[in-house]
Write an enzyme that holds these catalytic residues in place. Structure first.
Site, PDB file in Angstrom:
ATOM      1  N   ASP A 472     -17.777 -28.658 -23.808  1.00 54.28           N
ATOM      2  CA  ASP A 472     -17.121 -29.506 -23.233  1.00 54.28           C
ATOM      3  C   ASP A 472     -15.749 -30.012 -23.572  1.00 54.28           C
ATOM      4  O   ASP A 472     -15.642 -29.834 -25.025  1.00 54.28           O
ATOM      5  CB  ASP A 472     -17.785 -30.774 -22.851  1.00 54.28           C
ATOM      6  CG  ASP A 472     -17.417 -31.388 -21.143  1.00 54.28           C
ATOM      7  OD1 ASP A 472     -16.472 -30.919 -20.793  1.00 54.28           O
ATOM      8  OD2 ASP A 472     -18.356 -32.006 -20.884  1.00 54.28           O
ATOM      9  N   ASP A 542     -16.650 -30.927 -11.921  1.00 49.83           N
ATOM     10  CA  ASP A 542     -17.688 -31.923 -12.081  1.00 49.83           C
ATOM     11  C   ASP A 542     -17.944 -32.199 -10.794  1.00 49.83           C
ATOM     12  O   ASP A 542     -18.860 -33.384 -10.617  1.00 49.83           O
ATOM     13  CB  ASP A 542     -16.797 -33.117 -12.868  1.00 49.83           C
ATOM     14  CG  ASP A 542     -17.052 -33.045 -14.272  1.00 49.83           C
ATOM     15  OD1 ASP A 542     -17.858 -31.965 -14.952  1.00 49.83           O
ATOM     16  OD2 ASP A 542     -16.305 -33.557 -15.181  1.00 49.83           O
TER      17      ASP A 542
END
Length: 723
Positions: A472, A542
């Site tokens: 990430d 997301d």
């Protein structure tokens, strides 16, 4: 032989069975862009005549009207007043470059790029044009690769300082193409966090237009991609000239229209806040750009980019094999978990047929929220008393593989790492450090930072026997000053940062070739060919709302195969939008990508668990079609507000799958119908209800669909070709 050179006419012809790209030397020295488009079987007079008057080798630089000639490597200070591909500051403070061709080579292989990801070179040839500025000694090596099986030209440039004094590179584009006219529409992909890659189309006008990122990453807001569409271009027809960049940092993709109505398209590293000092004898390599011409509209363009990523960019075990079906605990638990809660979720996942358990953020340091501990990659024993090794062993005892979340590039101000190595953080001494999500940015250009991260990550991969990591990156870069570089070299920080990320990824994959890496940058904030070289899938957004994902995946599909998109079935009401959609629709949407779940499976009813088990079995049956098949957009997700539909077809055209989601139910609605693509016209296909059609009928007359009702209801129909 895909590259030919004619000494008589000073013409280079790059071609395959479908496309041609032609370069001609003006005055025997200056490479001019002559043609790019449908295959030219012979270099005709009408293609070359416009430039014939400038091919006389007695012409000098000052006699050539460079300001109106289409060039392959335009530079500043020699008569061309349009944006240049290169901008260099010499030791004497001047900027002019007079680059003339001094040699060329035609290679039967494609050399890799030093320190940068690039497409592999099978079934290709490469033209290397070497240009030199006699005054300064600077050389530029232009690389052009043409593939036999893909209608893509890979371009890059290497700048070499053969002089005796340092120079400063202030701009270095990867590719430039001049068009004689600007009668195009420009398509770009833009958006925001949770709304990535929306399609935007506008007519070219005089001046600059395009997209760029100044964030240190390719970004949610823009994508390193643009396409020029000829008038009346559609999904299925029309000329498209598209550009994409194999790079994950700040970029620019720009089209400049001049006063003569000529259009210059360029793509490369964003020159904003960029400079690079080239000492005598050193070189700078630009990222690789991909140029795609399609005579078959946007659908044809996408097929070529998909083929490039699938066949030449993604590597390793998972380039063509099925990725494990996973469950990620993030939306099930967020930071609030312990080992027993995780194991309960894992046991439920195993019962439904899931194969990989991914432990997301919160397993390390004192990480109970997002304000602390990034960089302290040591397990939190209060949450996992037997450590990652013990927890991983328990997962494997259940029959599950183990995956783990990292955010390697960031550090929390409240962390042991920050206390021990504040100089590892990008920051400006004397100024307050700007944080985002309570994070600072590590200086990934430092070998010490790369070494620390490799040691911690590789140790945990071995210890826990990880099969997968989620990589990430949750913020843009600010305060970009490296303590390791002198003031006059601070313009190198952002590019050195990306090179450091690539170097760490390369080292990890060399050490663990069976490891599956999924890239993430708050979702799709770094979704580009550069990251796909190392991670064959990217967490697309997301936003896990299935209806919003239809638009996001639609935009992604212009340049990337569906198998590269990490996509999960999440709970309803959705955590980002509050929307409720049927479980079958959520699964149908997620099956387009690399399939998984992100919800608390322990809270589902027995009927829902049974439904998930059936979904997983269906995906295992269809995975080759979804992940290796030819993808077609059947509707426009941006404008067709009633329904959206898409299709995948097997490589041999024997199986096709049509999928559709109803976005806005209508009373007394007209019949839903779509025209399929990519089938054999003279073949007979049978759907899963036993009805037979010819391929021509399905593609030309269309497929009438049964009536549909209900919010976000969905349908899929499978067609088998009859022998």
């Amino acid at each position: 032989m895909p590259i030919l050179f004619c000494e008589k006419t000073n013409v280079f012809h790059l071609f395959n069975d479908r496309v041609s790209y032609i370069i001609r030397l003006a005055a025997g020295k200056y490479p001019l862009h002559v043609y790019w488009g449908k295959r030219v079987r012979a270099i005709r007079d009408d293609v070359l005549s416009r430039l014939t008057s400038y091919t006389d080798e007695t012409f000098s630089l000052h006699e050539l009207p460079l300001d109106v000639l289409p060039q392959e490597c335009p530079t500043f200070g020699t008569g061309d007043l349009r944006p240049g591909m290169l901008h260099i500051r010499h030791a004497d403070g001047t900027h002019a470059l007079d680059l003339q061709v001094v040699s060329h080579r035609i290679l039967t292989e494609k050399p890799p790029l030093s320190g940068l990801p690039s497409a592999r070179g099978e079934q290709s040839q490469t033209l290397l044009l070497t240009l030199r500025d006699a005054y300064s000694g600077i050389s530029v090596e232009l690389a052009y690769t043409i593939y036999d099986d893909i209608d893509i030209i890979a371009r890059s440039a290497k700048i070499i300082n053969n002089g005796t004094s340092p120079i400063v590179l202030q701009e270095a584009m990867s590719a430039c193409v001049d068009f004689e006219q600007a009668d195009f529409s420009l398509l770009t992909l833009s958006g925001a966090w949770t709304r990535e890659r929306g399609e935007f189309v506008r007519l070219l006008v005089p001046g600059h237009q395009g997209v760029s990122s100044e964030r240190g990453a390719s970004g949610h807001q823009t994508s390193p991609f643009m396409a020029l569409l000829a008038p009346n271009t559609t999904e299925a027809s029309g000329d498209v000239y598209a550009f994409a960049l194999c790079y994950s940092g700040s970029f620019t993709a720009d089209v400049s229209v001049d006063s003569f109505g000529m259009a210059r398209a360029q793509i490369g590293i964003n020159p904003f806040n960029f400079s690079w000092t080239l000492d005598a004898g050193s070189a700078f390599q630009t990222p690789e750009a991909y140029l795609c011409y399609s005579a078959d509209g946007l659908d044809g363009m996408s097929r070529q980019f998909h083929a490039l990523v699938h066949r030449r960019i993604t590597t390793g075990k998972f380039a063509s094999s099925r990725r494990p079906i996973l469950v990620n605990n993030w939306e099930a638990t967020y930071f609030d978990f312990n080992e027993e809660k995780l194991l309960s979720l894992a046991r439920c996942a195993k019962d439904t047929g899931i194969e990989l358990f991914v432990l997301d953020d919160g397993w390390f340091g004192e990480r109970n929220d997002d304000t602390t501990s990034l960089g302290d990659w040591f397990v939190n024993r209060q949450k996992l008393p037997d450590g990652l090794a013990g927890f991983g062993a328990k997962l494997r005892a259940l029959g599950l593989q183990f995956g783990l979340w990292f955010e390697p590039e960031m550090v929390s101000p409240i962390s042991c790492l920050m206390e021990q190595h504040p100089d590892w953080c990008l920051h400006i001494p004397g100024r307050e450090n700007v944080t985002s999500r309570s994070q600072c940015v590590l200086d990934m250009g430092l070998s010490a930072v790369q070494e620390y991260l490799f040691e911690r990550m590789s140790g945990l991969i071995r210890e826990a026997k990880l099969a997968y990591i989620k990589w990430d990156m949750n913020r843009s870069i600010t305060n970009a000053r490296s303590m390791a570089l002198p003031p006059h070299r601070q313009g190198e920080v952002w590019h050195r940062y990306i090179l450091g990320v690539y170097a760490l990824l390369e080292r990890l994959l060399n050490a663990f070739p069976q490891l599956l890496i999924e890239s993430c940058a708050s979702g799709g904030g770094r979704y580009d060919a550069g990251m796909l070289y190392y991670s064959p899938q990217v967490w697309a957004s997301d936003n896990t709302d299935a209806v919003d994902r239809l638009k996001i995946q639609y935009g992604n599909s212009f340049g990337f195969p569906m198998k590269t998109m990490g996509s999960h079935v999440s709970v309803c009401p959705n955590h980002q939008t509050g929307r409720t959609a049927p479980l079958e629709t959520r699964a149908l949407t997620a099956m387009c990508g690399s399939f998984g779940y992100e919800m608390d499976l322990t809270q589902l009813s027995d009927a829902e668990k049974k439904q998930i088990k059936a979904q997983i079995e269906l995906f295992k049956h269809q995975w080759q079609l979804h992940q290796l098949g030819e993808y077609h957009r059947l509707t426009d997700a941006q404008n067709d507000r009633w329904f959206t539909a898409w299709q995948v077809v097997s490589e041999d055209k024997s199986v096709a799958l049509v999928q559709l989601v109803l976005l806005a139910p209508r009373a007394n609605a007209p019949v839903l119908s779509v025209r399929l693509r990519g089938l054999q016209e003279d073949a007979v296909y049978e759907d899963d209800g036993g009805t037979r059609y010819t391929g021509a009928a399905l593609m030309k007359a269309g497929l009438a669909l049964p009536p549909m009702r209900g919010d976000y209801s969905s349908i899929q129909i499978e067609f088998q070709r009859l022998l």
